[in-house]
Design an enzyme around this catalytic site. Structure first.
Site, PDB file in Angstrom:
ATOM      1  N   TRP A  32       0.818  -1.217   0.000  1.00  0.00           N
ATOM      2  CA  TRP A  32       0.000   0.000   0.000  1.00  0.00           C
ATOM      3  C   TRP A  32       0.848   1.262   0.000  1.00  0.00           C
ATOM      4  O   TRP A  32       0.365   2.345   0.310  1.00  0.00           O
ATOM      5  CB  TRP A  32      -0.965  -0.017   1.181  1.00  0.00           C
TER       6      TRP A  32
ATOM      7  N   ASP B  49      -2.220  -6.806  10.820  1.00  0.00           N
ATOM      8  CA  ASP B  49      -3.063  -6.880   9.639  1.00  0.00           C
ATOM      9  C   ASP B  49      -2.232  -7.075   8.373  1.00  0.00           C
ATOM     10  O   ASP B  49      -1.293  -6.328   8.109  1.00  0.00           O
ATOM     11  CB  ASP B  49      -3.881  -5.594   9.482  1.00  0.00           C
TER      12      ASP B  49
ATOM     13  N   CYS C 248      -8.216  -8.628   3.573  1.00  0.00           N
ATOM     14  CA  CYS C 248      -9.365  -8.102   2.836  1.00  0.00           C
ATOM     15  C   CYS C 248      -9.761  -9.074   1.729  1.00  0.00           C
ATOM     16  O   CYS C 248      -9.239 -10.169   1.636  1.00  0.00           O
ATOM     17  CB  CYS C 248      -9.030  -6.734   2.257  1.00  0.00           C
TER      18      CYS C 248
ATOM     19  N   HIS D 114     -18.335  -1.658   3.922  1.00  0.00           N
ATOM     20  CA  HIS D 114     -18.195  -0.700   2.830  1.00  0.00           C
ATOM     21  C   HIS D 114     -19.535  -0.123   2.405  1.00  0.00           C
ATOM     22  O   HIS D 114     -19.584   0.768   1.563  1.00  0.00           O
ATOM     23  CB  HIS D 114     -17.509  -1.363   1.635  1.00  0.00           C
TER      24      HIS D 114
END
Length: 784
Positions: A589, A627, A671, A722
């Site tokens: 990321w 994570d 995710c 979301h």
């Protein structure tokens, strides 16, 4: 010479995030449809003009989207699932804006009617509650697309010609563009099916829509169209290759006068090259940043009449090009092929990079000199094109600046840290293994933690309210003191802890109110990272992020999270998880330096997080969540390259997670991921508890864990964070019942799909109350 510069796509969001604010005002009912569309039109006009003024010869249109270009394509071809209430017969060709947004975000309560109201806002309402389409990553990027859904009896209908509308809009501004559309084969491959059949079985039904689309563009004066088929860099079956033959033979036969630039990117065409070169297309774009070695093979085998678009400016990263080296590489190619058959372009759409480096007035000047954002990449294209056409002497100063930047970066002490390199040399198997096996650890953890069946928790973050954002902004500007900001964060943290106790959550989190972003927060406390103020890129819809830039060797000078974990734990007797972001996610990321291997950077980050894990355990943390939301998305697109990536990615996670005692419980979160093909690697991470996003897939993702007989514990998400929808208790119980059919009760946790920072408290509170009640019902059912 007629070498042309071409751009494949430009960021949609606006220099100052104009699209984000317009969308969110519309969704909140604070503005109307006309206002939203006016903002979008101005952004398109500004971006076309910028590209023209930058000297770009071939400018794209239809690269703009209000939410997602894959969703645009689904709506354009009438692939609207029945749940959204639209049919061609009922509504005619038009798909209303709020139906489009319902597919993107879900809808609850009241929403726009599906009648034709051409110019109104959203005043015509009816009861309407549906979840959003599934969302997943666009190939191996950090951009999310909405997954089209297809049924066996799927029909397609031409609802609107958005590419034509965008082409004509640019024409009225005096700019002749090359429309961009997502290719039919990639579009179908990106979708999911209801039932056992291949989406490509639907190709013949879809092609008439594409033929009409291209025919209308041709009739309106378009001479070229860019058709994006990034699936051509994947491992394809022979049936999939044949689908390309059928598709492009039909398109070229029925619309012969429109030139097709077939665009591939994100990797090498590889063993699909013979298929590609046999297609009746007029141009081919190849990514020479991700796959530079493919150029030689393409040159050796290309038909003489094929125009080559060479993707030589990095559309995925922020580093400035070394233009002298680039010209050394390009000049022999042009001599071989001829200038009239060459276009110079970015490797892919510039969607994936920030818009303008000049907005960054606070960056270290050395580091800034090494960077190029979308606007600067256009300038690099122009300089390269001018040098190739008129000679290097015409751009002497620009080339000298490029060379000086490259040399300065190579030798800068800001980049290189001998101590970090020395520590990396100590890597050994002993540093990447827990002391005991999972069953041994599980027994010790159960004794220590004493949790109920189906323990409840959240993924980590709680809503970042306007008050939280305002306080952080004021602190950053020096408008409030350290003491006042600290007191504010303590108050927010205590409120969150007390509320979690009140509703009965079993494992608490501190809420992360001090954190701006799950990667940036850590990067700001590590060496080798720099950060921007305005370098936003789109993640999905109106969700934008400012990825950190890793420019040098990484280390951790001091503890990063211990203070806030310790404060939160002091408020309660229930366990509070330490919350960290893992090395692979921080890497994936971020904009990562390109002068060393990605694995080297990941190991460096792993050592830094290992130090933080150790300090949390010493402070008393019994649970630490690391994570790795982005582990799977970093997979190379070709299966042959997976083993190498997964080896160093898993090693990096284990490096930071294995230095603790067996009774310390290590959690991780991932995710949206298809786990089937990497389940061995997920198991090899050896986290005690893994939480995953499963609500949109209705627990289908657990099938991989069931088949593998995964031994560790799992928290399958029971509601989609979301979407603003608030699921009721029965919906969550139903999902967990599906989970129980695949995974043993003693392995299951109950949690949301992901962190809750982007949601509002009035959405989060009832949803978590329902989640806790669902867990209670599950416990009763298990005892029955």
């Amino acid at each position: 010479m007629t070498i042309k510069t071409a751009n494949l796509g430009f960021p949609r969001i606006g220099k100052h995030r104009e699209l984000k604010f317009a969308l969110e005002a519309y969704w909140a009912g604070k503005s109307d449809r006309t206002t939203l569309l006016d903002v979008a039109a101005k952004l398109r006009a500004d971006h076309w003009k910028l590209q023209k003024d930058s000297g770009i010869d071939i400018i794209p249109s239809n690269d703009f989207s209000l939410y997602d270009h894959v969703l645009d394509t689904a709506v354009m071809v009438g692939a609207v699932p029945a749940a959204y209430g639209w049919t061609y017969e009922k509504s005619g060709a038009q798909v209303e804006l709020d139906t489009y947004f319902a597919m993107a975000r879900g809808a609850t309560g009241r929403a726009y009617t599906h009648e034709n109201h051409a110019d109104c806002g959203h005043n015509h309402e009816h009861e309407y509650g549906v979840p959003a389409l599934e969302m997943t990553k666009w190939f191996d990027t950090n951009y999310h697309y909405m997954v089209p859904e297809f049924t066996r009896d799927q029909t397609f209908a031409f609802t609107a010609n958005k590419p034509l509308d965008m082409f004509m809009e640019a024409e009225t501004q005096g700019i002749h563009t090359r429309p961009v559309i997502l290719g039919p084969v990639t579009f179908l491959k990106l979708g999911k099916t209801e039932g056992e059949f291949s989406p490509l079985d639907l190709l013949e039904r879809l092609l008439p829509v594409y033929v009409r689309l291209l025919a209308e563009l041709s009739a309106a004066g378009a001479d070229w169209v860019q058709i994006d088929e990034p699936a051509l860099v994947l491992d394809l079956t022979e049936a999939e290759r044949q689908a390309y033959h059928r598709a492009y033979t039909a398109l070229k036969t029925l619309v012969p006068n429109l030139n097709i630039m077939l665009a591939t990117y994100f990797g090498s065409i590889g063993d699909n090259l013979s298929t590609v070169l046999s297609l009746p297309v007029d141009g081919l774009h190849i990514d020479l940043v991700r796959a530079p070695k493919q150029l030689e093979t393409v040159l050796q085998n290309r038909p003489d009449n094929l125009v080559l678009s060479l993707g030589v400016i990095d559309g995925r990263n922020v580093w400035r090009s070394d233009l002298e080296k680039l010209l050394d590489r390009l000049e022999p190619v042009i001599a071989q092929v001829g200038p009239d058959k060459i276009q110079i372009a970015p490797s892919c759409s510039l969607l994936h990079v920030p818009i303008d480096l000049e907005l960054e007035t606070e960056l270290d000047q050395d580091i800034k000199s090494w960077l190029a954002f979308a606007t600067q990449k256009l300038a690099e294209l122009d300089i390269t094109g001018r040098a190739l056409v008129s000679g290097r002497a015409t751009v002497t100063h620009a080339l000298a600046a490029s060379s000086a930047s490259a040399a300065g970066r190579r030798t800068s002490p800001k980049v290189h840290d001998p101590e970090v390199k020395a520590r990396l040399a100590t890597m050994s198997p002993a540093l990447t293994s827990r002391k005991g096996g999972f069953q041994q650890r599980k027994a010790l953890q159960e004794q220590k933690l004493d949790l109920p069946l189906f323990p409840t928790t959240t993924i980590g973050s709680f809503p970042q309210t306007s008050e939280v954002r305002k306080a952080r902004s004021a602190f950053g500007k020096g408008e409030i003191s350290d003491a006042d900001y600290d007191a504010f964060l303590k108050s927010e943290t205590e409120t969150a802890i007390r509320w979690q106790e009140e509703i009965g959550l079993d494992v608490l989190v501190h809420g992360e109110f001090e954190r701006n972003d799950m990667v940036q927060y850590f990067g700001e406390q590590l060496t080798g990272f720099t950060f921007t103020r305005h370098a936003w890129v789109q993640s999905y819809g109106s969700r934008y992020v400012r990825p950190p830039i890793i420019f040098g060797d990484v280390s951790r000078p001091a503890p990063m999270t211990v203070k806030w974990w310790h404060y939160a734990q002091s408020l309660t007797d229930r366990p509070v998880k330490g919350m960290l972001t893992g090395p692979v996610t921080i890497l994936n990321w971020s904009f990562v330096r390109d002068d060393v291997a990605r694995s080297t950077v990941c190991y460096q980050i792993g050592f830094a997080i290992r130090d933080e894990v150790s300090d949390l355990e010493k402070a008393g943390a019994t649970m630490i969540q690391i994570d790795e939301a982005a582990l799977r998305e970093g997979l190379p697109l070709r299966h042959a390259d997976w083993k190498t990536y997964l080896q160093w990615a898993v090693e990096s996670f284990r490096l930071c997670s294995t230095g603790v005692s067996d009774d310390t419980q290590i959690h991780t979160h991932m995710c949206y991921s298809e786990f089937n093909q990497i389940i061995d690697s997920i198991a090899a991470m050896d986290a005690d508890v893994i939480s995953i996003e499963t609500s949109r897939s209705k627990m289908e993702l657990l099938e991989a864990f069931q088949t593998y007989q995964y031994p560790n514990e799992i928290g399958p998400g029971v509601y989609d964070i979301h979407s603003p929808r608030i699921p009721d208790v029965s919906e969550m119980v139903t999902l967990m019942t599906l989970a129980r059919q695949r995974i043993g009760d003693g392995q299951l946790w109950v949690n949301p799909d992901c962190g809750l920072k982007t949601r509002k408290w009035d959405e989060v509170k009832p949803a978590l109350v329902n989640m806790v009640e669902a867990a209670r019902e599950l416990r009763l059912a298990a005892l029955a």
